[in-house]
Enzyme design. Sequence first.
Site, PDB file in Angstrom:
ATOM      1  N   SER A 111       0.575  -1.176  -0.223  1.00 29.72           N
ATOM      2  CA  SER A 111       0.077  -0.010   0.049  1.00 29.72           C
ATOM      3  C   SER A 111       0.961   1.291  -0.090  1.00 29.72           C
ATOM      4  CB  SER A 111      -0.988   0.055   1.181  1.00 29.72           C
ATOM      5  OG  SER A 111      -1.656   1.202   1.102  1.00 29.72           O
ATOM      6  N   GLY A 112       0.662   2.145  -0.977  1.00 24.45           N
ATOM      7  CA  GLY A 112       1.527   3.510  -0.943  1.00 24.45           C
ATOM      8  C   GLY A 112       2.697   3.164  -1.936  1.00 24.45           C
ATOM      9  N   LYS A 115       1.117   1.929  -7.087  1.00 29.70           N
ATOM     10  CA  LYS A 115       0.637   0.972  -8.005  1.00 29.70           C
ATOM     11  C   LYS A 115      -0.457   1.548  -8.976  1.00 29.70           C
ATOM     12  CE  LYS A 115      -1.104  -1.837  -5.044  1.00 29.70           C
ATOM     13  NZ  LYS A 115      -0.911  -1.178  -3.818  1.00 29.70           N
ATOM     14  N   SER A 183      -2.322  -7.687  -3.526  1.00 32.11           N
ATOM     15  CA  SER A 183      -1.973  -9.243  -3.918  1.00 32.11           C
ATOM     16  C   SER A 183      -0.698  -9.891  -3.568  1.00 32.11           C
ATOM     17  CB  SER A 183      -1.972  -9.565  -5.304  1.00 32.11           C
ATOM     18  OG  SER A 183      -1.489  -8.524  -6.202  1.00 32.11           O
TER      19      SER A 183
END
Length: 241
Positions: A111-112, A115, A183
């Site tokens: 996260s961060g 993406k 993922s």
Amino acid sequence: MEKVVAVSAGATRPAICSPSLAEVDFRTSVKMSGFFNVSRLRSLQPIKALEESATASVVQESAAISGNNLCQNSTVAKSTNILWHKNSVDKRDRQQLLQQKGCVIWITGLSGSGKSTLACALSQALHWRGKLTYILDGDNCRHGLNRDLSFKAEDRVENIRRIGEVAKLFADAGVICIACLISPYRKDRDACRSMLPEGDFIEVFMDVPLQVCEARDPKGLYKLAREGKVLLGLMIHMNHH
């Protein structure tokens, strides 16, 4: 050139879904010169509104017309008595139409890590080059397709599986599908990779240090994790190597 699409159903117009719907004769009611082979329509028999008892015969008639045996029933997971109907327009035809190769670009990372930012930039760059793309963003999919899933382990697996299946459909349509979601587990990504032909699944790992991702913390997840309010086991279990 005159184009007429008409349904002859007797003197009166029947109600929608009426069981007494009159026969529709495609030999005389459909004229679409230049689109359909009109001479071939003469071989078609009148078709009535489907009833449960008539479904099997209609399937058999369709198979006879197409030359394919459609009655290949099978069982997949919890689904029984299902069959695969092969489309007359396949992936190769769609790719030729779009002048591109359908594939899945799977962007994964913490996260961060950037993406979604990368996915948008890539989509825009390909768009400028005349390529058709579609982004499957992990958070966006949870607004609709996966809105019934939580962040428990089993739901995370199902979240990735569903996105993988949708991505496969986009690729089969000839679209360059860009999926971007955390993922973290290789087995889940490999399961998605196995859905596509070899070479059609391109994995991109955002190799960004945890400290950088935590400094950005766009959702406040790292702060909550430090406070013990949420579990971010994925920070430890990223398994890309």
